[in-house]
Design an enzyme around this catalytic site. Structure first.
Site, PDB file in Angstrom:
ATOM      1  N   ASP A   1       8.872   8.552  -5.401  1.00 57.22           N
ATOM      2  CA  ASP A   1       9.955   9.456  -4.978  1.00 57.22           C
ATOM      3  C   ASP A   1      10.047   9.577  -3.467  1.00 57.22           C
ATOM      4  O   ASP A   1      10.676  10.507  -2.950  1.00 57.22           O
ATOM      5  CB  ASP A   1       9.737  10.848  -5.592  1.00 57.22           C
ATOM      6  CG  ASP A   1       8.504  11.539  -5.022  1.00 57.22           C
ATOM      7  OD1 ASP A   1       7.690  10.844  -4.369  1.00 57.22           O
ATOM      8  OD2 ASP A   1       8.359  12.762  -5.206  1.00 57.22           O
TER       9      ASP A   1
ATOM     10  N   ASN B   1      -4.073   8.914   3.335  1.00 54.85           N
ATOM     11  CA  ASN B   1      -2.852   8.380   3.964  1.00 54.85           C
ATOM     12  C   ASN B   1      -3.234   7.490   5.113  1.00 54.85           C
ATOM     13  O   ASN B   1      -2.598   6.471   5.380  1.00 54.85           O
ATOM     14  CB  ASN B   1      -2.001   9.486   4.558  1.00 54.85           C
ATOM     15  CG  ASN B   1      -2.426   9.841   5.986  1.00 54.85           C
ATOM     16  OD1 ASN B   1      -2.543   9.008   6.853  1.00 54.85           O
ATOM     17  ND2 ASN B   1      -2.661  11.088   6.215  1.00 54.85           N
TER      18      ASN B   1
ATOM     19  N   HIS C   1      -4.761  -6.451  -3.244  1.00 57.79           N
ATOM     20  CA  HIS C   1      -5.728  -6.668  -2.162  1.00 57.79           C
ATOM     21  C   HIS C   1      -5.871  -8.146  -1.812  1.00 57.79           C
ATOM     22  O   HIS C   1      -6.796  -8.538  -1.125  1.00 57.79           O
ATOM     23  CB  HIS C   1      -7.085  -6.055  -2.536  1.00 57.79           C
ATOM     24  CG  HIS C   1      -7.074  -4.557  -2.546  1.00 57.79           C
ATOM     25  ND1 HIS C   1      -8.094  -3.784  -3.047  1.00 57.79           N
ATOM     26  CD2 HIS C   1      -6.125  -3.668  -2.103  1.00 57.79           C
ATOM     27  CE1 HIS C   1      -7.792  -2.497  -2.914  1.00 57.79           C
ATOM     28  NE2 HIS C   1      -6.598  -2.396  -2.349  1.00 57.79           N
TER      29      HIS C   1
ATOM     30  N   ASP D   1      -1.440 -14.418  -3.694  1.00 57.81           N
ATOM     31  CA  ASP D   1      -1.861 -15.399  -4.693  1.00 57.81           C
ATOM     32  C   ASP D   1      -3.121 -14.884  -5.392  1.00 57.81           C
ATOM     33  O   ASP D   1      -3.560 -13.761  -5.142  1.00 57.81           O
ATOM     34  CB  ASP D   1      -2.116 -16.762  -4.027  1.00 57.81           C
ATOM     35  CG  ASP D   1      -3.233 -16.692  -2.994  1.00 57.81           C
ATOM     36  OD1 ASP D   1      -3.890 -15.630  -2.853  1.00 57.81           O
ATOM     37  OD2 ASP D   1      -3.478 -17.699  -2.304  1.00 57.81           O
TER      38      ASP D   1
ATOM     39  N   ARG E   1       0.829  -1.203   0.000  1.00 53.98           N
ATOM     40  CA  ARG E   1       0.000   0.000   0.000  1.00 53.98           C
ATOM     41  C   ARG E   1       0.867   1.259   0.000  1.00 53.98           C
ATOM     42  O   ARG E   1       0.584   2.235  -0.694  1.00 53.98           O
ATOM     43  CB  ARG E   1      -0.943  -0.022   1.202  1.00 53.98           C
ATOM     44  CG  ARG E   1      -1.900   1.130   1.225  1.00 53.98           C
ATOM     45  CD  ARG E   1      -3.213   0.755   1.885  1.00 53.98           C
ATOM     46  NE  ARG E   1      -4.158   1.861   1.826  1.00 53.98           N
ATOM     47  CZ  ARG E   1      -4.357   2.695   2.839  1.00 53.98           C
ATOM     48  NH1 ARG E   1      -3.707   2.535   3.976  1.00 53.98           N
ATOM     49  NH2 ARG E   1      -5.206   3.687   2.703  1.00 53.98           N
TER      50      ARG E   1
ATOM     51  N   HIS F   1       0.757   4.101  -2.914  1.00 54.41           N
ATOM     52  CA  HIS F   1       0.474   5.508  -2.604  1.00 54.41           C
ATOM     53  C   HIS F   1       1.653   6.395  -2.968  1.00 54.41           C
ATOM     54  O   HIS F   1       1.475   7.516  -3.428  1.00 54.41           O
ATOM     55  CB  HIS F   1       0.122   5.676  -1.125  1.00 54.41           C
ATOM     56  CG  HIS F   1      -1.285   5.266  -0.807  1.00 54.41           C
ATOM     57  ND1 HIS F   1      -2.046   5.882   0.161  1.00 54.41           N
ATOM     58  CD2 HIS F   1      -2.077   4.310  -1.330  1.00 54.41           C
ATOM     59  CE1 HIS F   1      -3.241   5.314   0.212  1.00 54.41           C
ATOM     60  NE2 HIS F   1      -3.287   4.353  -0.673  1.00 54.41           N
ATOM     61  N   ASP F   2       2.877   5.896  -2.758  1.00 53.23           N
ATOM     62  CA  ASP F   2       4.036   6.702  -3.123  1.00 53.23           C
ATOM     63  C   ASP F   2       4.048   6.939  -4.635  1.00 53.23           C
ATOM     64  O   ASP F   2       4.146   8.083  -5.092  1.00 53.23           O
ATOM     65  CB  ASP F   2       5.338   6.022  -2.688  1.00 53.23           C
ATOM     66  CG  ASP F   2       6.552   6.915  -2.894  1.00 53.23           C
ATOM     67  OD1 ASP F   2       6.403   8.152  -2.748  1.00 53.23           O
ATOM     68  OD2 ASP F   2       7.641   6.404  -3.199  1.00 53.23           O
TER      69      ASP F   2
END
Ligand code: HEM
Ligand SMILES: *[C@@H]1O[C@H](CO)[C@@H](O)[C@H](O)[C@H]1NC(C)=O
Ligand SMILES: *[C@@H]1O[C@H](CO)[C@@H](O)[C@H](O)[C@H]1NC(C)=O
Ligand SMILES: CC(=O)N[C@H]1CO[C@H](CO)[C@@H](O)[C@@H]1O
Length: 325
Positions: A72, A92, A188, A249, A60, A64-65
Site C-alpha cells: 500500500d 527500514n 538475494h 538468476d 527490497r 518491505h512494503d
C-alpha cells in the site's frame, strides 16, 4: 429455474462486475492512463542504465512494503516532526530508491493526475527492474490503492538470523508456502548487506568465539577483511550473491550450496532439512527458478492490497493527501 432463483441469479450477475472492479487486473490503467506502465518503464530503464543496483533497491522496497500493512506504499511516507512513519523503524534503515519512485510519480501526475497509485508504481518498477537485470519478464496486475497509515511500530519483519521455521511463520502469516518463501529469498540474488547484519558469523558465532562453521572459511576471511575496513562510522557492505551479484538468476542457490550464503537465514535455507531439497532443485534449474520467481512476485504483490474505493491515490508518494505539513 423458479422465478426467485432467476431473480437471485440476475442479482448475482449484476453484482459480478462491481465485485470484479475491486480486484487487481493486468492493464488496470488501460483506459484511465494507457501509458502508465510505459512511463514507469521509461524512468526505470534510464535509471538502470546509470545504476544496475536499482533492481536490488526495488526488490527490497517491494518486500518491505508488502510485508508491512500490505502493498500500500506505506513504506514511502516520510516522517514529519510531528509523526514518525515506517521509514523511522529499524529495519527500514537502508531501503533506498525513493527518488526514482518520485520521478515516476511526477511524470504520471503530468500525464494523468491522481490516477496511478504509488503502490502500483513500486510494483511495476520492481517488475521492470527484475526483467532488466536478466530475470523473468511477466505481466503484473495493477489497481492497488495507497494506504492512509504508516507507523514504525507496524514494522515487524523477519530478521537475518532467523531459522527457517521462524521465517516460515512470518511468510505463512502472509499466505506463502515454504517453497514460495525459498523462491522469494532468491531476491538475494542481487544487492548487498551491511556487515552489521552478518558480522556475528565471522568471529564469535553464537558465543563460540569461532566463525560460523557453516560458512566457507575462505569467505569468512574475505568478509572479515571487507568488514574490518570500515572507517568513520561507515558500515561496509558485501554482495548477497557472491557469484553473479547484479543478475537475477539461480546463482544465489548455488552459492548457498557452496556454504557462501551471506546472511544466516540464506545459509539456513541450505541447512534446514525442510528446505535444502528446494534449494538444490532451484540451483539445478534456472528456468524453473525464473518461472517460480515471477509467480511468487505476482503473489507478493497481492498481499493485503487496498482496491476499489479503499485508501486513496496519493499525489505525492511521500505524503498523505490530507496531511498538513
Ligand atoms: C526472511 C526474509 C528476509 C530477511 C531476513 C531479509 C533480510 C535482509 C537483510 C538483513 C538485508 C541487508 C540490508 C542492508 O544491509 O542494507 C537484505 C537485503 C536485501 N533483501 Fe532481504 N530479507 C528477506 C527477504 C527478502 C525478500 C522476500 C526479498 C525480495 C523478493 C528481499 C530482497 C532483498 C534485496 C534485493 C536486498 C539488497 C538490497 C540492496 O542492495 O539495497 N529480501 N535482506
Ligand atoms: C489491457 O490491455 C491488455 C493488452 O491489450 C489486455 O491484455 C488486458 O486484459 C487489458 N486489461 C483491462 C483491464 O482492460
Ligand atoms: C579478522 O580480522 C582481524 C583483523 O581485523 C584479525 O585479527 C582476525 O584474525 C581475522 N579473523 C578471521 C577469522 O579471519
Ligand atoms: C530512509 C529513512 O528514513 N531511514 C531512517 C530509518 O530509521 C533510522 C532510525 O531507526 C533513521 O535514522 C533513518 O533516517
Amino acid at each position: 429455474m423458479g422465478r426467485v432463483a432467476i431473480m437471485i441469479f440476475g442479482f448475482l450477475l449484476y453484482l459480478l462486475p462491481n465485485l470484479a472492479m475491486a480486484e487487481l487486473r493486468v492493464g488496470f490503467y488501460n483506459s484511465t492512463c494507457p501509458r502508465a506502465e510505459a512511463i514507469i518503464s521509461g524512468v526505470v530503464q534510464n535509471r538502470f542504465k546509470a545504476d544496475r543496483s536499482i533492481t536490488a533497491a526495488f526488490l527490497r522496497m517491494h518486500f518491505h512494503d508488502c510485508f508491512v500493512r500490505g502493498c500500500d506504499a506505506s513504506i514511502l511516507i516520510d516522517s514529519t516532526p510531528k509523526k514518525q512513519s515506517e521509514k523511522s523503524a529499524g529495519p527500514n534503515l537502508t531501503v533506498r530508491g525513493f527518488e526514482i519512485i518520485d520521478e515516476a510519480k511526477k511524470a504520471l501526475e503530468a500525464a494523468c493526475p491522481s490516477t496511478v497509485s504509488c503502490a502500483d508504481i513500486i510494483t511495476v518498477a520492481t517488475r521492470d527492474s527484475v526483467s532488466l537485470a536478466g530475470g523473468p519478464t511477466y505481466d503484473i496486475p495493477t489497481g492497488r490503492r495507497d494506504g492512509m497509515v504508516s507507523t514504525p511500530s507496524d514494522v515487524n519483519l523477519p530478521g537475518p538470523s532467523f531459522t527457517v521455521p521462524q521465517a516460515l511463520q512470518a511468510f505463512k502469516s502472509k499466505g506463502f508456502t515454504l517453497t514460495e518463501m525459498v523462491v522469494l529469498l532468491g531476491g538475494h540474488t542481487v544487492g548487498v548487506a551491511h556487515c552489521g547484519f552478518f558480522q556475528d558469523r565471522l568471529s564469535n558465532f553464537q558465543g563460540t568465539r569461532l566463525p560460523d562453521p557453516s560458512m566457507d572459511p575462505a569467505l569468512v576471511s574475505q568478509l572479515n577483511k571487507t568488514c574490518g575496513s570500515g572507517t568513520g562510522g561507515v558500515d561496509p557492505t558485501a554482495f548477497l550473491d557472491q557469484g553473479t551479484s547484479f543478475i537475477v538468476d539461480n546463482q544465489f542457490y548455488s552459492q548457498v550450496l557452496k556454504k557462501r550464503g551471506i546472511l544466516q537465514i540464506d545459509q539456513e535455507l541450505g541447512l534446514d532439512k525442510s528446505s535444502t531439497g528446494i534449494v538444490s532443485r532451484l540451483a539445478a534449474d534456472n528456468a524453473e527458478f525464473q518461472r517460480s520467481f515471477a509467480r511468487a512476485m505476482v503473489k507478493m504483490g497481492n498481499v493485503q492490497v487496498l482496491t476499489g474505493n479503499a485508501g486513496e491515490i496519493r499525489k505525492n508518494c511521500r505524503v498523505f493527501n490530507n496531511q498538513r505539513q
